[in-house]
Design an enzyme around this catalytic site. Structure first.
Site, mmCIF file in Angstrom:
data_model
loop_
_atom_site.group_PDB
_atom_site.id
_atom_site.type_symbol
_atom_site.label_atom_id
_atom_site.label_comp_id
_atom_site.label_asym_id
_atom_site.label_seq_id
_atom_site.Cartn_x
_atom_site.Cartn_y
_atom_site.Cartn_z
ATOM 1 N N ASP A 1 0.939 -1.280 0.017
ATOM 2 C CA ASP A 1 -0.046 -0.016 0.017
ATOM 3 C C ASP A 1 0.859 1.234 0.123
ATOM 4 O O ASP A 1 0.781 2.278 0.576
ATOM 5 C CB ASP A 1 -0.777 -0.130 1.132
ATOM 6 C CG ASP A 1 -2.198 0.813 1.107
ATOM 7 O OD1 ASP A 1 -2.207 1.537 0.003
ATOM 8 O OD2 ASP A 1 -2.924 0.994 1.887
ATOM 9 N N ARG B 1 -0.293 8.937 1.045
ATOM 10 C CA ARG B 1 -0.870 8.861 2.227
ATOM 11 C C ARG B 1 -0.179 8.109 3.168
ATOM 12 O O ARG B 1 -0.356 8.478 4.435
ATOM 13 C CB ARG B 1 -2.425 8.601 1.902
ATOM 14 C CG ARG B 1 -2.754 7.089 1.528
ATOM 15 C CD ARG B 1 -3.842 6.794 1.176
ATOM 16 N NE ARG B 1 -3.725 5.382 0.761
ATOM 17 C CZ ARG B 1 -3.866 5.077 -0.561
ATOM 18 N NH1 ARG B 1 -3.823 6.271 -1.753
ATOM 19 N NH2 ARG B 1 -3.599 3.867 -1.243
ATOM 20 N N ASN B 2 0.603 7.391 2.873
ATOM 21 C CA ASN B 2 1.399 6.434 3.943
ATOM 22 C C ASN B 2 2.545 6.733 4.125
ATOM 23 O O ASN B 2 3.356 5.860 4.651
ATOM 24 C CB ASN B 2 1.065 4.862 3.317
ATOM 25 C CG ASN B 2 -0.383 4.354 3.625
ATOM 26 O OD1 ASN B 2 -1.301 4.827 4.241
ATOM 27 N ND2 ASN B 2 -0.905 3.674 2.570
ATOM 28 N N ASP C 1 2.489 2.838 7.844
ATOM 29 C CA ASP C 1 1.511 1.930 7.499
ATOM 30 C C ASP C 1 1.596 0.489 6.933
ATOM 31 O O ASP C 1 1.558 0.120 5.921
ATOM 32 C CB ASP C 1 0.230 2.587 6.549
ATOM 33 C CG ASP C 1 -0.862 3.166 7.476
ATOM 34 O OD1 ASP C 1 -1.523 2.469 8.135
ATOM 35 O OD2 ASP C 1 -0.771 4.333 7.525
#
Ligand code: ADE
Length: 422
Positions: free
Chosen positions: A263, A267-268, A281
């Site tokens: 992922d 955003r991570n 994350d």
């Protein structure tokens, strides 16, 4: 042996026994200590006293040993956490004290792992800094090895699903097994309280990279400043490339440890002290060379490689694809990948060779790196070692690889928050 002791030695032994165990032995005050050779009765009495003293002492020692063992056992179990993850069917989350067992189908037991323990009393919660459907991140001050420090404490909400619990425990396992690296968000410790797991990780003061990039769109936030300085961002080309280089270094470390992130997206990524980018994350990470996802879940379609979309196959090479999309996010200051296209269109067009265009402010060399990451055949994509070296060389060249100067008809890449939620 006892009977062969001379009389004076006997008195001495008995005096010691009497003074040691005076409280325990009900020796009558009138009882005199006499020469043991005097009568058989006396000898028997003395033997009985010694016997009862020995039994009492032995019992006390055994009780103390048992108490010590029980305490030691409890203490070490506190540091163990049993978790079953991966492609099997059973999910077991088990704390040392309090057990949460979520059973689906039998599967072999995996090794429990230990984590650095944090005491509940050593966590002082402050504000909520992140919130998802089933989890929360709270800024906290923790005391670790006697030192106070900032931390971000992750916890699940009450209504979290079985999958969320499994991913959360999986994240702790991954963090433990990964060890320390400058470009990943490192584990500080974990705490179990009332059956809930709390994971304390490094606190990144500038938040996630996606929001950080979007906030830098100065033409939107302060057009006067933007025009005065002739810039589209508060961030320089060098700073943007540095983010990419930091992530590549972190991913190189992850891939060397044979961990797949699954992922990887802006955003991570979290922005730490000195604007250092750190991969976060690890909820979906897997320590497997090839991971085939078997269950349904939310998918980060816009960051996914063709083989992950088509066959649910994840490898370090599919992480390389996602890195290419992340590089595009950096250059576009947090634009939405394939903005205006639906997920269904992506499934159709990517295998036909369709790829995102070169952003207008992007140097050919940086775009070429993105295109290498998006090669059809996974084995033709560059390894993270090579990507990292390439970015370091670009940083050393000190060229404006990402042009932040305001040119005519400048527009930012589109943002479509709904499209980002896969
Ligand atoms: N949001 C989520 N995790 C965070 C962290 N570690 N630091 C700062 N903000 C966060």
């Amino acid at each position: 042996l006892l009977a062969s002791l001379p009389g004076s030695d006997w008195s001495l032994v008995l005096m010691c026994v009497e003074s040691l165990c005076g409280v325990l032995l009900p020796v009558a005050p009138s009882m005199e200590i006499r020469n043991p050779h005097s009568t058989g009765m006396d000898q028997q009495l003395i033997l009985a006293i010694i016997g009862s003293v020995s039994v009492t002492c032995f019992t006390i020692i055994v009780a103390l040993l048992a108490l010590f063992c029980i305490k030691k056992n409890l203490f070490s179990r506190k540091r163990m956490f049993t978790y079953q993850s991966g492609s099997g069917e059973e999910t077991i989350l088990q704390f040392s004290s309090g057990t949460l067992t979520l059973t689906r189908r039998p599967r072999p037991q995996t090794e429990p792992f230990s984590y650095p323990i944090l005491e509940w009393a050593d966590i002082k919660f402050e504000d909520v800094i992140g919130e998802g459907n089933f989890g929360q991140v709270i800024k906290a001050i923790i005391k670790k090895d006697g030192v106070r420090m900032n931390a971000a404490v992750k916890m699940l909400k009450e209504f979290a699903s079985e999958n969320d619990h499994r991913d959360f425990a999986g994240e702790l396992e991954v963090l433990c097994k990964l060890g320390h690296h400058q470009n990943i968000i490192n584990l500080l410790g974990a705490c179990e309280n009332r059956g809930y797991l709390y994971i304390a990780i490094e606190y990144a003061p500038y938040g996630n990279l996606l929001d950080f990039l979007r906030k830098s769109r100065v033409l939107e936030t302060d057009p006067v400043f933007a025009k005065e300085h002739g810039t589209a961002s508060t961030l320089t080309s060098q700073q943007l490339l540095q983010f990419a280089s930091d992530v590549a270094k972190g991913m190189q470390y992850l891939s060397e440890k044979q961990f797949i992130h699954r992922d990887l997206a802006a955003r991570n990524i979290l922005v730490g002290e000195n604007l250092e980018a750190k991969i976060a994350d690890f909820g979906l990470s897997r320590g497997e060379e090839v991971y085939v996802k078997k269950t349904m879940g939310r998918l980060p379609v816009r960051w996914m490689a063709i083989e992950s979309l088509n066959y649910s196959v994840y490898t370090t090479k599919s992480d390389v694809w996602s890195f290419g999309v992340l590089l595009w996010e950096i250059v576009s200051l947090g634009g939405t990948p394939y903005c205006g296209m639906t997920c269904a269109e992506l499934y159709e067009k990517l295998p036909q060779g369709y790829r995102m265009e070169k952003p207008r402010n992007c140097d050919d060399e940086v775009y070429d790196l993105m295109r290498q990451c998006w090669r059809d055949r996974p084995y033709e994509r560059p390894p993270f070692t090579q990507i990292s070296l390439h970015l370091i060389r670009m940083l050393e060249a000190r060229k404006a690889y990402v042009n932040m100067a305001l040119f005519e008809n400048f527009t930012y890449a589109g943002i479509d928050a709904t499209a980002e939620e896969a």
